[in-house]
Design an enzyme around this catalytic site. Structure first.
Site, mmCIF file in Angstrom:
data_model
loop_
_atom_site.group_PDB
_atom_site.id
_atom_site.type_symbol
_atom_site.label_atom_id
_atom_site.label_comp_id
_atom_site.label_asym_id
_atom_site.label_seq_id
_atom_site.Cartn_x
_atom_site.Cartn_y
_atom_site.Cartn_z
ATOM 1 N N GLY A 106 -0.787 12.044 -42.593
ATOM 2 C CA GLY A 106 -0.822 10.594 -42.618
ATOM 3 C C GLY A 106 0.485 10.024 -42.106
ATOM 4 N N GLY A 107 0.422 8.834 -41.508
ATOM 5 C CA GLY A 107 1.632 8.177 -41.026
ATOM 6 C C GLY A 107 2.312 8.977 -39.944
ATOM 7 N N ASP A 108 3.610 9.201 -40.109
ATOM 8 C CA ASP A 108 4.401 9.981 -39.167
ATOM 9 C C ASP A 108 4.839 11.272 -39.852
ATOM 10 O OD1 ASP A 108 6.280 9.745 -36.516
ATOM 11 O OD2 ASP A 108 7.334 10.753 -38.158
ATOM 12 N N PRO B 202 9.594 -1.345 10.356
ATOM 13 C CA PRO B 202 10.765 -2.200 10.578
ATOM 14 C C PRO B 202 11.347 -2.760 9.285
ATOM 15 C CG PRO B 202 8.948 -2.813 12.033
ATOM 16 C CD PRO B 202 8.392 -1.887 11.006
ATOM 17 N N ASP C 42 -4.316 16.377 -44.420
ATOM 18 C CA ASP C 42 -3.886 15.731 -45.653
ATOM 19 C C ASP C 42 -4.915 14.708 -46.103
ATOM 20 O OD1 ASP C 42 -1.543 17.044 -46.090
ATOM 21 O OD2 ASP C 42 -0.248 15.503 -45.242
ATOM 22 N N PRO D 169 -1.622 5.177 -40.336
ATOM 23 C CA PRO D 169 -1.737 4.689 -41.711
ATOM 24 C C PRO D 169 -3.116 4.805 -42.351
ATOM 25 C CG PRO D 169 -1.762 2.859 -40.191
ATOM 26 C CD PRO D 169 -1.477 4.079 -39.363
ATOM 27 N N GLY E 191 -3.734 0.289 -46.916
ATOM 28 C CA GLY E 191 -3.572 -0.581 -45.768
ATOM 29 C C GLY E 191 -4.234 -0.066 -44.505
ATOM 30 N N MET F 35 5.275 5.577 -51.681
ATOM 31 C CA MET F 35 5.070 6.467 -52.836
ATOM 32 C C MET F 35 5.747 5.907 -54.094
ATOM 33 S SD MET F 35 5.658 10.143 -50.932
ATOM 34 C CE MET F 35 7.299 9.686 -50.350
ATOM 35 N N VAL G 81 0.846 -1.204 0.000
ATOM 36 C CA VAL G 81 0.000 0.000 0.000
ATOM 37 C C VAL G 81 0.878 1.250 0.000
ATOM 38 C CG1 VAL G 81 -1.730 1.321 1.256
ATOM 39 C CG2 VAL G 81 -1.910 -1.168 1.137
ATOM 40 N N LYS H 90 -2.690 16.669 -51.060
ATOM 41 C CA LYS H 90 -1.806 16.606 -52.221
ATOM 42 C C LYS H 90 -2.223 15.367 -53.015
ATOM 43 C CE LYS H 90 2.209 18.745 -50.030
ATOM 44 N NZ LYS H 90 2.143 18.601 -48.580
#
Length: 406
Positions: free
Chosen positions: A249-251, A46, A196, A173, A362, A333, A26, A218
């Protein structure tokens, strides 16, 4: 009613003495929050668990290896009793009551003068829940509220004025469930979203009506919004005091031109937060059942942009070196140039029968996979009408799962 009703209050314990009796499980759970609050903690027990002992060795608490004694609570502001000795707990509780020190008892909540709420935190907000003497329900309510704040399903936008700011959010993704918790929360707080085409579109449907959505798509082979115009839109809305999210999108930093936007914001003096996203280079193959690495098959994987043909003078890719690698190649791409890329890899020594998988859209309901080899992938992509967005996976890892996808 009054016996089960607690008056909620936040204790500011920085520099104030807190006494904790007992150093078991605890105490191990409670001590980190007291340490974070800056309390001057005296631990009396103790023995202690290994984790509590480590806190004492690090100087986060002062540990006296003994049992409770009358007078231990002199000068204390708050007391936490966690021992398994009923007599000591009762005596300690009586001392706390006599000294008018708020006291929490883990063994007998009804005998305590204070209760510890189920507590959680999210981005500067502390959620504390009390449900009388039902700690499991308290924890369940806390978890629901904190999770809602973190993933944005419980909208709690900031209303105090703050300076210009932009968040570059990686949306993942395509599947809206694959955005990060922080990304979803920032979307829930946004006034303006610059999105995007490859961002998770379903997330835009969750935005409140007042949120302005700017289409920065784009679109391949069609209209596009120039990068400079995107940068200007981010800057102008941020300077107008809006909470701005750039949904990508993505990273943001994996072929996402996120650094260009971050640099433009820096030049304009606007702080920028980057929220990483799940890159399609790993997630899309995984969703299609393809491991980018596999024991005994591939010890490395390389992610390459395929938007420039191998014979283009502007190409920065060493295709001859890539052809000599034995691991997995992941191309983003690359749909338009896949025939030329495959031919270049074969010309530089990669086997023509190397397995290839092309995964279109995907992680979304429209996901489909087309299998081929380096010798046939150009023709197969054309014959199947594969269009972007698609991820191309080249290597023996494709064969690991191909039996289930042909």
């Amino acid at each position: 009613m009054s016996e089960n009703f607690a008056y909620p209050v936040g204790l500011r314990l920085s520099g104030r003495r807190v006494v904790v009796l007992g150093a078991g499980q605890v105490a191990q759970r409670r001590l980190p929050a007291l340490i974070a609050a800056g309390a001057d903690i005296l631990l009396i027990s103790p023995s202690a668990t290994a984790s509590v002992e480590a806190m004492a060795e690090a100087g986060e608490v002062r540990w006296e290896r003994r049992r409770y004694q009358e007078g231990d609570f002199e000068g204390a502001w708050y007391v936490l009793i966690t021992t398994d000795d009923p007599e000591a707990n009762a005596a300690a509780s009586a001392e706390a009551e006599a000294r008018r020190v708020w006291c929490v008892r883990s063994d007998d909540a009804a005998a305590a003068s204070a209760w510890t709420p189920a507590t959680g935190r999210s981005e500067g907000v502390t959620v504390a829940v009390l449900t009388g003497q039902d700690p499991r329900r308290s924890a369940a309510v806390r978890d629901a509220v904190v999770e809602g704040l973190r993933d944005g399903t419980l909208a709690a936008p900031r209303h105090r004025t703050r300076g210009p700011h932009v968040a570059l959010v990686g949306g993942g993704p395509g599947d809206p469930d694959l955005i990060t918790v922080r990304g979803r929360r920032l979307l829930a707080e946004a006034d303006v979203v610059v999105a995007d085409r490859l961002g998770p579109r379903d997330l835009l449907d969750e935005l409140p009506p007042h949120v302005e959505v700017i289409d920065a798509a784009k679109i391949p082979y069609g209209r596009f919004m120039a990068q400079e115009a995107i940068n200007n839109a981010l800057i102008e809305h941020a300077k107008a005091g809006k909470s701005v999210v750039r949904l990508k999108g993505g990273d943001p930093f994996v072929f996402g031109r996120g650094m260009e936007e971050a640099e433009a914001l820096a030049e304009a003096g606007i702080p920028c937060t980057v929220v990483p996203g799940i890159s399609s280079s790993i997630s899309v193959p995984g969703a299609a059942g393809i491991p980018v690495t596999h024991r005994g098959v591939a010890h490395e994987f390389t992610v390459v942009s395929g938007h420039v043909a191998p014979d283009d003078p502007s190409s920065l890719v060493d295709w001859a070196a890539l052809a000599r690698l034995r691991g997995t190649l992941v191309l983003l791409m690359a749909v338009e140039k896949i025939g030329a890329i495959a031919a270049a890899l074969v010309a530089h020594g990669r086997a023509a029968d190397t397995p290839v998988a092309v995964v279109q859209e995907g992680t979304t309901p429209a996901q489909r996979r087309v299998d081929a080899t380096l010798a046939t992938v150009g023709e197969r992509v054309a014959a199947e009408g594969v269009r972007p967005p698609a991820v191309v996976v080249i290597g023996e890892v494709v064969a690991v799962s191909s039996r289930d996808h042909r």
